[in-house]
Design an enzyme around this catalytic site. Sequence first.
Site, PDB file in Angstrom:
ATOM      1  N   GLY A  16      -6.479   6.774  -4.446  1.00  0.00           N
ATOM      2  CA  GLY A  16      -5.821   5.534  -4.871  1.00  0.00           C
ATOM      3  C   GLY A  16      -4.768   5.687  -5.949  1.00  0.00           C
ATOM      4  O   GLY A  16      -4.525   4.746  -6.705  1.00  0.00           O
ATOM      5  N   ASN A  18      -1.591   5.822  -5.408  1.00  0.00           N
ATOM      6  CA  ASN A  18      -0.516   4.887  -5.040  1.00  0.00           C
ATOM      7  C   ASN A  18      -0.901   3.457  -5.385  1.00  0.00           C
ATOM      8  O   ASN A  18      -0.061   2.667  -5.802  1.00  0.00           O
ATOM      9  CB  ASN A  18      -0.163   5.030  -3.558  1.00  0.00           C
ATOM     10  CG  ASN A  18       0.783   6.187  -3.329  1.00  0.00           C
ATOM     11  OD1 ASN A  18       1.952   6.128  -3.702  1.00  0.00           O
ATOM     12  ND2 ASN A  18       0.269   7.265  -2.751  1.00  0.00           N
ATOM     13  N   MET A  94      -6.451   5.979   5.494  1.00  0.00           N
ATOM     14  CA  MET A  94      -6.479   7.056   6.480  1.00  0.00           C
ATOM     15  C   MET A  94      -7.026   6.619   7.845  1.00  0.00           C
ATOM     16  O   MET A  94      -7.667   7.397   8.534  1.00  0.00           O
ATOM     17  CB  MET A  94      -7.289   8.240   5.928  1.00  0.00           C
ATOM     18  CG  MET A  94      -6.692   8.849   4.680  1.00  0.00           C
ATOM     19  SD  MET A  94      -4.986   9.423   4.940  1.00  0.00           S
ATOM     20  CE  MET A  94      -4.573  10.020   3.302  1.00  0.00           C
ATOM     21  N   ASN A 111       3.633   0.931   4.728  1.00  0.00           N
ATOM     22  CA  ASN A 111       2.874   2.164   4.536  1.00  0.00           C
ATOM     23  C   ASN A 111       3.721   3.169   3.770  1.00  0.00           C
ATOM     24  O   ASN A 111       4.938   3.193   3.923  1.00  0.00           O
ATOM     25  CB  ASN A 111       2.517   2.757   5.910  1.00  0.00           C
ATOM     26  CG  ASN A 111       1.780   4.083   5.808  1.00  0.00           C
ATOM     27  OD1 ASN A 111       0.798   4.212   5.071  1.00  0.00           O
ATOM     28  ND2 ASN A 111       2.242   5.092   6.539  1.00  0.00           N
ATOM     29  N   HIS A 113       4.345   7.190   3.387  1.00  0.00           N
ATOM     30  CA  HIS A 113       4.074   8.466   4.053  1.00  0.00           C
ATOM     31  C   HIS A 113       4.743   9.595   3.255  1.00  0.00           C
ATOM     32  O   HIS A 113       5.903   9.465   2.870  1.00  0.00           O
ATOM     33  CB  HIS A 113       4.598   8.436   5.496  1.00  0.00           C
ATOM     34  CG  HIS A 113       4.291   9.698   6.226  1.00  0.00           C
ATOM     35  ND1 HIS A 113       3.031   9.974   6.720  1.00  0.00           N
ATOM     36  CD2 HIS A 113       5.053  10.792   6.485  1.00  0.00           C
ATOM     37  CE1 HIS A 113       3.044  11.180   7.271  1.00  0.00           C
ATOM     38  NE2 HIS A 113       4.255  11.690   7.143  1.00  0.00           N
ATOM     39  N   GLU A 151       2.652  -0.424  16.070  1.00  0.00           N
ATOM     40  CA  GLU A 151       1.565   0.272  16.789  1.00  0.00           C
ATOM     41  C   GLU A 151       1.798   1.780  16.910  1.00  0.00           C
ATOM     42  O   GLU A 151       0.895   2.522  17.271  1.00  0.00           O
ATOM     43  CB  GLU A 151       1.346  -0.374  18.164  1.00  0.00           C
ATOM     44  CG  GLU A 151       2.422  -0.117  19.208  1.00  0.00           C
ATOM     45  CD  GLU A 151       3.637  -1.037  19.065  1.00  0.00           C
ATOM     46  OE1 GLU A 151       3.764  -1.743  18.044  1.00  0.00           O
ATOM     47  OE2 GLU A 151       4.470  -1.013  19.995  1.00  0.00           O
ATOM     48  N   ASP A 154       3.473   5.872  12.056  1.00  0.00           N
ATOM     49  CA  ASP A 154       4.667   6.189  11.262  1.00  0.00           C
ATOM     50  C   ASP A 154       5.968   5.844  11.988  1.00  0.00           C
ATOM     51  O   ASP A 154       7.029   6.406  11.694  1.00  0.00           O
ATOM     52  CB  ASP A 154       4.683   7.682  10.838  1.00  0.00           C
ATOM     53  CG  ASP A 154       3.480   8.044   9.987  1.00  0.00           C
ATOM     54  OD1 ASP A 154       3.082   7.219   9.149  1.00  0.00           O
ATOM     55  OD2 ASP A 154       2.933   9.147  10.170  1.00  0.00           O
ATOM     56  N   ALA A 183       8.405  10.645  -5.965  1.00  0.00           N
ATOM     57  CA  ALA A 183       8.856   9.756  -4.887  1.00  0.00           C
ATOM     58  C   ALA A 183       7.877   8.606  -4.608  1.00  0.00           C
ATOM     59  O   ALA A 183       8.188   7.446  -4.838  1.00  0.00           O
ATOM     60  CB  ALA A 183       9.106  10.566  -3.621  1.00  0.00           C
ATOM     61  N   GLU A 184       6.679   8.920  -4.140  1.00  0.00           N
ATOM     62  CA  GLU A 184       5.766   7.856  -3.673  1.00  0.00           C
ATOM     63  C   GLU A 184       5.511   6.780  -4.714  1.00  0.00           C
ATOM     64  O   GLU A 184       5.624   5.586  -4.438  1.00  0.00           O
ATOM     65  CB  GLU A 184       4.417   8.457  -3.252  1.00  0.00           C
ATOM     66  CG  GLU A 184       4.498   9.377  -2.061  1.00  0.00           C
ATOM     67  CD  GLU A 184       3.137   9.867  -1.621  1.00  0.00           C
ATOM     68  OE1 GLU A 184       2.230   9.043  -1.443  1.00  0.00           O
ATOM     69  OE2 GLU A 184       2.957  11.084  -1.451  1.00  0.00           O
TER      70      GLU A 184
HETATM   71  C1  GAR Z   1      -0.587   9.992  -0.375  1.00  0.00           C
HETATM   72  O1  GAR Z   1       0.169  11.167  -0.524  1.00  0.00           O
HETATM   73  C2  GAR Z   1      -0.100   9.199   0.824  1.00  0.00           C
HETATM   74  O2  GAR Z   1       1.285   9.225   1.002  1.00  0.00           O
HETATM   75  C3  GAR Z   1      -0.781   9.933   1.943  1.00  0.00           C
HETATM   76  O3  GAR Z   1      -2.068  10.240   1.444  1.00  0.00           O
HETATM   77  C4  GAR Z   1      -2.026  10.329   0.015  1.00  0.00           C
HETATM   78  C5  GAR Z   1      -3.020   9.354  -0.565  1.00  0.00           C
HETATM   79  O4  GAR Z   1      -3.105   9.446  -1.970  1.00  0.00           O
HETATM   80  N1  GAR Z   1      -0.816   9.124   3.130  1.00  0.00           N
HETATM   81  C6  GAR Z   1      -0.674   9.624   4.360  1.00  0.00           C
HETATM   82  O5  GAR Z   1      -0.589  10.791   4.596  1.00  0.00           O
HETATM   83  C7  GAR Z   1      -0.657   8.570   5.460  1.00  0.00           C
HETATM   84  N2  GAR Z   1      -0.118   9.125   6.671  1.00  0.00           N
HETATM   85  P1  GAR Z   1      -3.659   8.274  -2.879  1.00  0.00           P
HETATM   86  O6  GAR Z   1      -4.986   7.793  -2.297  1.00  0.00           O
HETATM   87  O7  GAR Z   1      -3.868   8.947  -4.198  1.00  0.00           O
HETATM   88  O8  GAR Z   1      -2.631   7.188  -2.940  1.00  0.00           O
END
Ligand code: GAR
Length: 203
Positions: A16, A18, A94, A111, A113, A151, A154, A183-184
């Site tokens: 978590g 993000n 996930m 979302n 990615h 659907e 990504d 980035a994220e």
């Molecule tokens: C993050 O890097 C997110 O972008 C990725 O999983 C991680 C979760 O981290 N998501 C994917 O790969 C989805 N296809 P977090 O739980 O610390 O946010």
Amino acid sequence: MKFQPIRVAVLVSGGGTNLQAILDYEKDGKLTDGEIKLVISSKAGVKALERAENYEVKNAVVERKGKTQEEFEQGIIELLEENQIEVIVLAGFMCILSKNFTDRYVERIINVHPSLIPSFCGEGFYGLKVHEKALEYGVKVTGATVHFVNEIPDGGKIIMQKAVKIKKGDTPLSLQKRVMEEAEWQILPQALNQVCQTIRKEK
Ligand code: GAR
């Protein structure tokens, strides 16, 4: 008159970080057009739930395990409706959502990615695996993408992207950390606010 912020739910499955970035952004007063009303986790006992608790955000668990896709999604839909959620953020969620689910929320699910879509994405590309594949391929630049969810895994329209350079000696773990930090955690809250702003203006 002050406007009503858009009601947002965040779906998580693990750490978590993000979610944390979104909660901090809100706390700093930057989420001008939205409000985090609910966090739903597909797993019990994860750190993301602790983060929601710490910020006094309502949270719930809808276990993916032991349910059909339909039962799982129905459990989520009930909570979203009960809480009048208008925008859904997948933040390290996930689980794959069916067309039945995504069709209910067209351009209302976003979302994050950890790559520059259309590279290293789609089914099987999640978490650390994405960075392993990017390093294996030998790309010099990677990054993160925030996109709408449909659907196709990504496959929805891109909202925001940010590039991150690969450094000599990077490992999947070091790269994952840098992509998150650079980035994220930056583009996810910004993209969320942008989407909330657009919806609010359309109302
Ligand atoms: C993050 O890097 C997110 O972008 C990725 O999983 C991680 C979760 O981290 N998501 C994917 O790969 C989805 N296809 P977090 O739980 O610390 O946010």
